[in-house]
Design a protein around this motif. Sequence first.
Motif, PDB file in Angstrom:
ATOM      1  N   GLU A   1       3.449  -1.453 -14.919  1.00 14.44           N
ATOM      2  CA  GLU A   1       4.420  -1.453 -13.824  1.00 14.44           C
ATOM      3  C   GLU A   1       4.642  -0.012 -13.398  1.00 14.44           C
ATOM      4  O   GLU A   1       4.519   0.906 -14.188  1.00 14.44           O
ATOM      5  CB  GLU A   1       5.759  -2.034 -14.290  1.00 14.44           C
ATOM      6  N   GLY A   2       4.987   0.150 -12.152  1.00 18.01           N
ATOM      7  CA  GLY A   2       5.288   1.490 -11.672  1.00 18.01           C
ATOM      8  C   GLY A   2       5.555   1.497 -10.188  1.00 18.01           C
ATOM      9  O   GLY A   2       5.490   0.461  -9.514  1.00 18.01           O
ATOM     10  N   SER A   3       5.881   2.662  -9.704  1.00 15.80           N
ATOM     11  CA  SER A   3       6.091   2.808  -8.273  1.00 15.80           C
ATOM     12  C   SER A   3       5.270   4.003  -7.798  1.00 15.80           C
ATOM     13  O   SER A   3       5.160   5.008  -8.495  1.00 15.80           O
ATOM     14  CB  SER A   3       7.579   2.976  -7.973  1.00 15.80           C
ATOM     15  N   LEU A   4       4.684   3.849  -6.645  1.00 17.08           N
ATOM     16  CA  LEU A   4       3.890   4.916  -6.045  1.00 17.08           C
ATOM     17  C   LEU A   4       3.904   4.755  -4.536  1.00 17.08           C
ATOM     18  O   LEU A   4       4.284   3.704  -4.027  1.00 17.08           O
ATOM     19  CB  LEU A   4       2.448   4.926  -6.597  1.00 17.08           C
ATOM     20  N   PRO A   5       3.489   5.790  -3.809  1.00 12.52           N
ATOM     21  CA  PRO A   5       3.491   5.689  -2.341  1.00 12.52           C
ATOM     22  C   PRO A   5       2.588   4.557  -1.856  1.00 12.52           C
ATOM     23  O   PRO A   5       1.538   4.278  -2.447  1.00 12.52           O
ATOM     24  CB  PRO A   5       2.964   7.046  -1.886  1.00 12.52           C
ATOM     25  N   LEU A   6       3.015   3.908  -0.782  1.00 16.03           N
ATOM     26  CA  LEU A   6       2.270   2.784  -0.224  1.00 16.03           C
ATOM     27  C   LEU A   6       0.837   3.171   0.113  1.00 16.03           C
ATOM     28  O   LEU A   6      -0.111   2.446  -0.190  1.00 16.03           O
ATOM     29  CB  LEU A   6       2.985   2.256   1.031  1.00 16.03           C
ATOM     30  N   ALA A   7       0.640   4.332   0.740  1.00 16.44           N
ATOM     31  CA  ALA A   7      -0.707   4.758   1.132  1.00 16.44           C
ATOM     32  C   ALA A   7      -1.608   4.914  -0.086  1.00 16.44           C
ATOM     33  O   ALA A   7      -2.779   4.522  -0.057  1.00 16.44           O
ATOM     34  CB  ALA A   7      -0.639   6.058   1.913  1.00 16.44           C
TER      35      ALA A   7
ATOM     36  N   GLN B   1       1.687   8.966   7.200  1.00 18.27           N
ATOM     37  CA  GLN B   1       2.667   8.087   7.846  1.00 18.27           C
ATOM     38  C   GLN B   1       3.206   7.011   6.909  1.00 18.27           C
ATOM     39  O   GLN B   1       4.192   6.364   7.225  1.00 18.27           O
ATOM     40  CB  GLN B   1       2.044   7.420   9.076  1.00 18.27           C
ATOM     41  N   ASN B   2       2.561   6.786   5.769  1.00 14.68           N
ATOM     42  CA  ASN B   2       2.975   5.728   4.845  1.00 14.68           C
ATOM     43  C   ASN B   2       3.302   6.319   3.480  1.00 14.68           C
ATOM     44  O   ASN B   2       2.631   6.053   2.485  1.00 14.68           O
ATOM     45  CB  ASN B   2       1.872   4.671   4.716  1.00 14.68           C
ATOM     46  N   THR B   3       4.355   7.111   3.424  1.00 16.50           N
ATOM     47  CA  THR B   3       4.725   7.770   2.171  1.00 16.50           C
ATOM     48  C   THR B   3       5.834   7.036   1.429  1.00 16.50           C
ATOM     49  O   THR B   3       6.242   7.473   0.361  1.00 16.50           O
ATOM     50  CB  THR B   3       5.174   9.216   2.449  1.00 16.50           C
ATOM     51  N   GLY B   4       6.304   5.933   1.982  1.00 14.96           N
ATOM     52  CA  GLY B   4       7.363   5.170   1.311  1.00 14.96           C
ATOM     53  C   GLY B   4       6.886   4.630  -0.030  1.00 14.96           C
ATOM     54  O   GLY B   4       5.742   4.234  -0.202  1.00 14.96           O
ATOM     55  N   SER B   5       7.794   4.613  -1.021  1.00 19.86           N
ATOM     56  CA  SER B   5       7.456   4.176  -2.361  1.00 19.86           C
ATOM     57  C   SER B   5       7.530   2.652  -2.477  1.00 19.86           C
ATOM     58  O   SER B   5       8.414   2.020  -1.909  1.00 19.86           O
ATOM     59  CB  SER B   5       8.412   4.828  -3.359  1.00 19.86           C
ATOM     60  N   VAL B   6       6.572   2.062  -3.224  1.00 23.96           N
ATOM     61  CA  VAL B   6       6.551   0.615  -3.447  1.00 23.96           C
ATOM     62  C   VAL B   6       6.391   0.348  -4.939  1.00 23.96           C
ATOM     63  O   VAL B   6       5.822   1.148  -5.676  1.00 23.96           O
ATOM     64  CB  VAL B   6       5.407  -0.079  -2.671  1.00 23.96           C
ATOM     65  N   GLU B   7       6.915  -0.810  -5.380  1.00 25.03           N
ATOM     66  CA  GLU B   7       6.756  -1.251  -6.768  1.00 25.03           C
ATOM     67  C   GLU B   7       5.397  -1.923  -6.911  1.00 25.03           C
ATOM     68  O   GLU B   7       5.021  -2.768  -6.101  1.00 25.03           O
ATOM     69  CB  GLU B   7       7.839  -2.252  -7.141  1.00 25.03           C
ATOM     70  N   VAL B   8       4.665  -1.555  -7.949  1.00 25.67           N
ATOM     71  CA  VAL B   8       3.352  -2.130  -8.196  1.00 25.67           C
ATOM     72  C   VAL B   8       3.332  -2.706  -9.609  1.00 25.67           C
ATOM     73  O   VAL B   8       3.702  -2.022 -10.573  1.00 25.67           O
ATOM     74  CB  VAL B   8       2.235  -1.067  -8.050  1.00 25.67           C
ATOM     75  N   ASN B   9       2.922  -3.975  -9.731  1.00 25.62           N
ATOM     76  CA  ASN B   9       2.761  -4.635 -11.029  1.00 25.62           C
ATOM     77  C   ASN B   9       1.318  -5.101 -11.133  1.00 25.62           C
ATOM     78  O   ASN B   9       0.834  -5.850 -10.287  1.00 25.62           O
ATOM     79  CB  ASN B   9       3.688  -5.850 -11.138  1.00 25.62           C
ATOM     80  N   PHE B  10       0.633  -4.631 -12.184  1.00 21.79           N
ATOM     81  CA  PHE B  10      -0.753  -5.053 -12.410  1.00 21.79           C
ATOM     82  C   PHE B  10      -0.922  -5.291 -13.900  1.00 21.79           C
ATOM     83  O   PHE B  10      -0.811  -4.368 -14.718  1.00 21.79           O
ATOM     84  CB  PHE B  10      -1.720  -3.981 -11.906  1.00 21.79           C
TER      85      PHE B  10
END
Length: 122
Positions: free
Chosen positions: A82-88, A69-78
């Motif tokens: 940096e990158g984007s991956l599914p929220l789940a 249900q949570n397959t939307g992509s989000v930006e992640v910075n650590f």
Amino acid sequence: MSVLHRSRNTSKPPEPAAAAPVSATPPSAVDELSEPVPPRVPRTRISSVWLGICAAVVGLVVLIIFMLQNTGSVEVNFLWMEGSLPLALALFIAGVGTTIVATTIGAARMTQLRRLVRARKN
């Protein structure tokens, strides 16, 4: 007589209740038991493992539903990454990281207590 302990006996006809003496006090619950209650079945390691497996399966099914249900992509910075991956997946990675930290702290505490117990025995 209690409903749980009543037995069906169809071979005898019911006796008339007219000759029964009238008692001022009702019979106690102990008097109503016609046979002793059987002992409980002891708990075993296998039953505990089975319960754990059932809980794990339910947890995994809930996790799979959450991830689907949570397959939307989000930006992640650590740090420098940096990158984007599914929220789940991002939340799953954060949960696993938290579990690793908590398990490490718990193992360190158990080791500390074991050493303390050994030192007091000697």
